[in-house]
Design a protein around this motif. Structure first.
Motif, mmCIF file in Angstrom:
data_model
loop_
_atom_site.group_PDB
_atom_site.id
_atom_site.type_symbol
_atom_site.label_atom_id
_atom_site.label_comp_id
_atom_site.label_asym_id
_atom_site.label_seq_id
_atom_site.Cartn_x
_atom_site.Cartn_y
_atom_site.Cartn_z
ATOM 1 N N ALA A 94 36.749 -23.476 -30.788
ATOM 2 C CA ALA A 94 35.493 -23.765 -31.484
ATOM 3 C C ALA A 94 34.393 -24.213 -30.534
ATOM 4 C CB ALA A 94 35.735 -24.836 -32.546
ATOM 5 N N SER A 98 31.048 -21.989 -30.485
ATOM 6 C CA SER A 98 29.822 -22.644 -30.963
ATOM 7 C C SER A 98 28.772 -22.723 -29.872
ATOM 8 C CB SER A 98 30.151 -24.053 -31.491
ATOM 9 O OG SER A 98 31.119 -23.997 -32.515
ATOM 10 N N GLU A 232 43.663 -24.244 -35.359
ATOM 11 C CA GLU A 232 42.814 -23.813 -34.237
ATOM 12 C C GLU A 232 43.459 -24.043 -32.879
ATOM 13 O OE1 GLU A 232 42.785 -27.903 -33.787
ATOM 14 O OE2 GLU A 232 42.615 -26.761 -35.633
ATOM 15 N N SER A 387 32.691 -22.914 -35.773
ATOM 16 C CA SER A 387 33.260 -21.736 -35.100
ATOM 17 C C SER A 387 33.103 -20.488 -35.958
ATOM 18 C CB SER A 387 34.737 -21.978 -34.760
ATOM 19 O OG SER A 387 35.505 -22.134 -35.935
#
Length: 608
Positions: A94, A98, A232, A387
């Motif tokens: 993430a 991002s 994740e 994400s």
């Protein structure tokens, strides 16, 4: 002694060339990186029931449609993170997604949230595992905190021994847990299908429930989604896999998703049909196992494997936290110590800091899982949302082949993740408010660290232009406390630097003592200039530093470098240091902050 203990606990150092041997296979990767997600089925379904229980047991039938909603979100997340693995094969999850697509601040929010989340992963997993143990052995309830801390220390040491070794140990409990729950779910469903479970234990599907609202259903859905924490982790730890790493990581992610879906839906189904209600003293899984098998060997086998995986699920944090920290450290947002590999080729600084932070959390929250889970879940769903949104931007911007389907998958995942995060913020605000304080502080600290590294880089960079400063020679200042072998040793060194520019400085508290010392000095070192400074307030540091500042100012005008040579004797045994005043150490520490002053310590080692 310390080195010997370290070798026993951690093992022999590994060569850098042995790094390839520390990579994970799919089987070991599933064990070490999926343990958090798989273990969450032990408390995720319970969180749904806790919310529904406020309306009475008649509302428990809603757990089935809520579980279906959680499975839809799981599917979206698995498909999305599979895409992330291939799009960003160097890991980072993430944070990298991002930062690349939504900007630096969005990346730092995701990265900071995940760093905190991995600390919570360890604290929650170990606390939940301890709860499973105390459910089976109620006499241990008063020792939850101590038991939890012992387990954190054990897992920290295990991870310091290396990724492969920890994975080898963890694989057995993880697969035993999966095996135990398959037996539990299979036996429970068999009893249901054969009519052994009385239908009056549960309310019928569709039974009207007084007071049910969409808000309560969303709250239960958000609470149940805590079972998706850890999904994740594989995308963060792609570099840990054997080549081809992205392909192996993607396959492991899908395997984890399938197992998680089966176990989660199975536990929710059994809890509904057996009419299990949440209890502060006994976990839902414990009640189901007792209802299906009674309090026999199978019950204790299931409780034992559940406790093991809950505790060892903390290892997901130990696998993902150091690698996420490496990505942040490479971008200069956190200290560079996180880039250093230890004796066993793991990022040991990240492992140790994670363990210490987790112990602190356990002490603060007194190992109470119920208080930790909401904060833990929010720390996951904020990065989930970012994400997914980042991947939406990526597909829309690049428009690769088949991008529309990928865009739809990420849109669904982003929307549901946002809803879950908002429900936690709304319904659990008294427990999750710290994230509104800590995340901005963390992002601010990240920026300050980056600014520091940039400033240091600018100042240390060698410029093409010539320097305007040139050194013609040295002025050497030697603080002396008496006429000793230590001082004599330092003066010999000083003569090698600047034989004609040495100033010995003596600070006295008494005029008579000052005169006696000057007379002795003239006889002992007549060729070296002695300056005596009288201190009215019995301080050595103040008059000495003022004198050095004066000399430095005059020397800089003539392009001379001031060097302070500090005599210091080193006791044979460490504890002897407390018997001496350590004035040399204090002088050196203060002078380190003086510009254009070089400090040199000349040690003299005592033999007894």
């Amino acid at each position: 002694m310390i080195a010997a203990v370290k070798r026993i606990l951690i093992g022999r150092p590994l060569k850098s060339t042995e790094a390839g041997e520390q990579k994970l296979t799919k089987a070991k990767g599933l064990a070490i990186l999926s343990s958090d997600a798989l273990s969450s089925v032990a408390y995720g379904p319970e969180q749904i029931l806790i919310v529904l229980f406020t309306l009475g047991t008649v509302a428990f039938w809603y757990s089935i449609p809520i579980a279906i909603g959680v499975l839809i979100l799981l599917t979206a997340l698995i498909l999305s993170y599979r895409q992330i693995i291939y799009a960003y094969p160097h890991g980072g999850g993430a944070y990298v997604v991002s930062k690349s697509n939504l900007g630096v601040n969005a990346g730092l929010i995701a990265g900071g949230s995940l760093l905190v989340d991995y600390i919570l992963t360890v604290a929650v997993s170990v606390s939940a595992g301890t709860d499973a143990i105390t459910s089976a052995f109620p006499a241990l309830h008063g020792h939850n905190v101590g038991i939890s801390i012992i387990f954190v220390i054990f897992i920290t040491i295990l991870n310091l021994r290396g990724v492969t070794e920890s994975a080898s140990v963890l694989a057995y409990p993880v697969y035993l847990f999966v095996f135990a729950l398959f037996i539990l779910i299979g036996a429970g469903i068999y009893h249901i299908l054969t009519g052994s479970v009385p239908p009056q234990l549960h309310s019928s599907m569709g039974t009207p429930v007084q007071g049910i609202t969409l808000f309560i259903l969303l709250r239960a859905f958000a609470s149940g989604s805590s079972a998706l924490t850890g999904v994740e982790a594989i995308s963060n730890a792609i570099p840990n896999f054997k080549d081809p790493a992205p392909k192996n990581a993607a396959k492991t992610l899908v395997m984890m998703g399938v197992l998680l879906a089966i176990l989660f839906s199975g536990i929710v189904t059994l809890a509904y049909f057996y009419g299990i209600a949440p209890s502060a003293e006994v976990t839902v899984v414990s009640q189901i196992a007792e209802s299906v098998f009674g309090r026999n060997f199978m019950y204790f086998f299931i409780q034992g494997t559940t406790a093991l995986i809950l505790i060892l699920a903390a290892n997901t944090g130990y696998s993902a936290f150091p690698l996420l920290a490496v990505n942040l450290a490479k971008d200069k947002f956190i200290p560079r110590i996180f880039l250093s590999r230890g004796d066993r080729l793991g990022y040991s600084n990240g492992i140790i800091i994670l363990g210490m932070a987790s112990i602190l959390l356990i002490l603060v929250f007194q190992a109470e899982t119920e208080h930790l889970i909401p904060l833990y879940a929010v720390g996951v769903f904020v990065p989930f949302t970012l994400s997914q949104s980042g991947m939406m931007v990526k597909w829309f911007r690049e428009k690769p082949e088949g991008w529309i389907l990928k865009f739809i998958i990420n849109t669904i995942g982003a929307f549901i993740s946002l809803v879950v995060a908002m429900m936690f913020f709304i319904t659990k605000f008294p427990q999750v408010w710290p994230i509104f304080v800590f995340v901005p502080i963390i992002v601010f600290v990240f920026h300050r660290i980056r600014k520091h590294y940039e400033d240091v880089g600018d100042q240390l960079r060698v410029m093409a232009k010539e320097s305007t400063w040139s050194v013609k020679g040295n002025v050497v200042i030697v603080p002396v406390a008496g006429i000793t072998t230590v001082v004599e040793n330092s003066l010999k060194y000083a003569k090698g630097l600047a034989p004609d520019q040495i100033i010995a400085v003596y600070v006295s508290f008494d005029r008579e003592d000052e005169k006696r010392f000057e007379e002795k000095w003239k006889k002992w070192q007549p060729d070296i200039r002695l300056v005596t400074l009288h201190s009215q307030y019995r301080s050595i540091i103040n008059p000495l530093t003022k004198f050095i500042d004066t000399i430095e100012h005059k020397a800089s005008e003539s392009h001379y470098q001031v060097t302070v040579v500090i005599p210091q004797f080193i006791p044979k045994k460490g504890w002897h240091n407390i018997l001496h005043n350590q004035s040399g150490t204090m002088i050196r520490t203060l002078l380190l902050f003086r510009r254009n002053v070089v400090i040199t310590t000349v040690p003299y080692h005592l033999k007894k």
